[in-house]
Design a protein around this motif. Structure first.
Motif, PDB file in Angstrom:
ATOM      1  N   LEU A  19       0.840  -1.197   0.000  1.00 56.16           N
ATOM      2  CA  LEU A  19       0.000   0.000   0.000  1.00 56.16           C
ATOM      3  C   LEU A  19       0.874   1.246   0.000  1.00 56.16           C
ATOM      4  O   LEU A  19       1.984   1.240   0.518  1.00 56.16           O
ATOM      5  N   ARG A  20       0.376   2.312  -0.548  1.00 50.78           N
ATOM      6  CA  ARG A  20       1.116   3.582  -0.564  1.00 50.78           C
ATOM      7  C   ARG A  20       1.093   4.246   0.806  1.00 50.78           C
ATOM      8  O   ARG A  20       1.955   5.036   1.135  1.00 50.78           O
ATOM      9  N   GLN A  21       0.058   3.980   1.581  1.00 52.23           N
ATOM     10  CA  GLN A  21      -0.067   4.526   2.925  1.00 52.23           C
ATOM     11  C   GLN A  21      -0.764   3.477   3.784  1.00 52.23           C
ATOM     12  O   GLN A  21      -1.393   2.573   3.262  1.00 52.23           O
ATOM     13  N   TRP A  69      -6.650  -0.946   4.432  1.00 52.14           N
ATOM     14  CA  TRP A  69      -5.600  -0.657   5.397  1.00 52.14           C
ATOM     15  C   TRP A  69      -4.585  -1.788   5.452  1.00 52.14           C
ATOM     16  O   TRP A  69      -4.862  -2.914   5.041  1.00 52.14           O
ATOM     17  N   ALA A  70      -3.428  -1.440   5.969  1.00 52.20           N
ATOM     18  CA  ALA A  70      -2.358  -2.417   6.146  1.00 52.20           C
ATOM     19  C   ALA A  70      -2.642  -3.172   7.444  1.00 52.20           C
ATOM     20  O   ALA A  70      -2.490  -2.635   8.535  1.00 52.20           O
TER      21      ALA A  70
END
Length: 174
Positions: free
Chosen positions: A16-18, A41-42
């Protein structure tokens, strides 16, 4: 709300980018527009319970803002909603207090500028661009139906609701 790749096009293993991503859109449904948000979400960094709490808090805050905006005396419109003109908050507030609802504030097209110039140039003369039609109606008239037809005409044709405003900057808007 699901962890994973809702609405994503990359491979599931792509980082993920964020740590948290929210994609919110409005969907037109039979009962009216509905806000839909996809939360990604991560899972190695964030708990699902924490993300769920954040999402519920976000929706509560949005609902509180919408409720506030529906109260009498609140305008809710801000200058960034009218990107085609430079307009100040006090102008928007004045428009909204005078009118039933401001749909948009736009710059005049070149043709509109020309027509407005011609109308303003000789206020005492005849305005060739203003047309007035007078009709004699014979027989009974259903004024409720006539009013409903006029309201429908204006609802379907936003250009017929347009007006020109002189502004403090000297640059008219519609």
């Amino acid at each position: 709300m699901q962890a994973g790749a809702a609405g994503r096009t990359e491979a599931p293993g792509t980082p993920l980018r964020q740590p948290l991503d929210v994609v919110a859109v409005t969907e037109d449904r039979p009962g009216g527009p509905v806000l839909v948000a996809d939360w990604t979400w991560a899972s190695a960094l964030l708990d699902e319970a924490d993300v769920r709490d954040l999402a519920e808090t976000w929706f509560r805050a949005l609902k509180a803002l919408a409720t506030h905006a529906d109260q009498p005396g609140t305008t809710g419109r801000i200058p960034s909603e009218f990107p085609l003109v430079q307009v100040e908050q006090r102008e928007i507030d004045a428009y909204e207090s005078e009118l039933r609802g401001v749909t948009d504030i736009l710059p005049l097209s070149p043709l509109q500028r020309g027509l407005l110039f011609q109308a303003e140039f000789d206020r005492q003369g005849m305005d060739a661009y203003t047309l007035q039609v007078v009709m004699d109606i014979g027989g009974p008239m259903d004024s409720t139906a006539l009013r409903a037809a006029a309201v429908t005409l204006l609802d379907r044709n936003p250009a017929l609701r347009a007006m020109f405003r002189e502004r403090g900057t000297g640059d008219p808007s519609s």
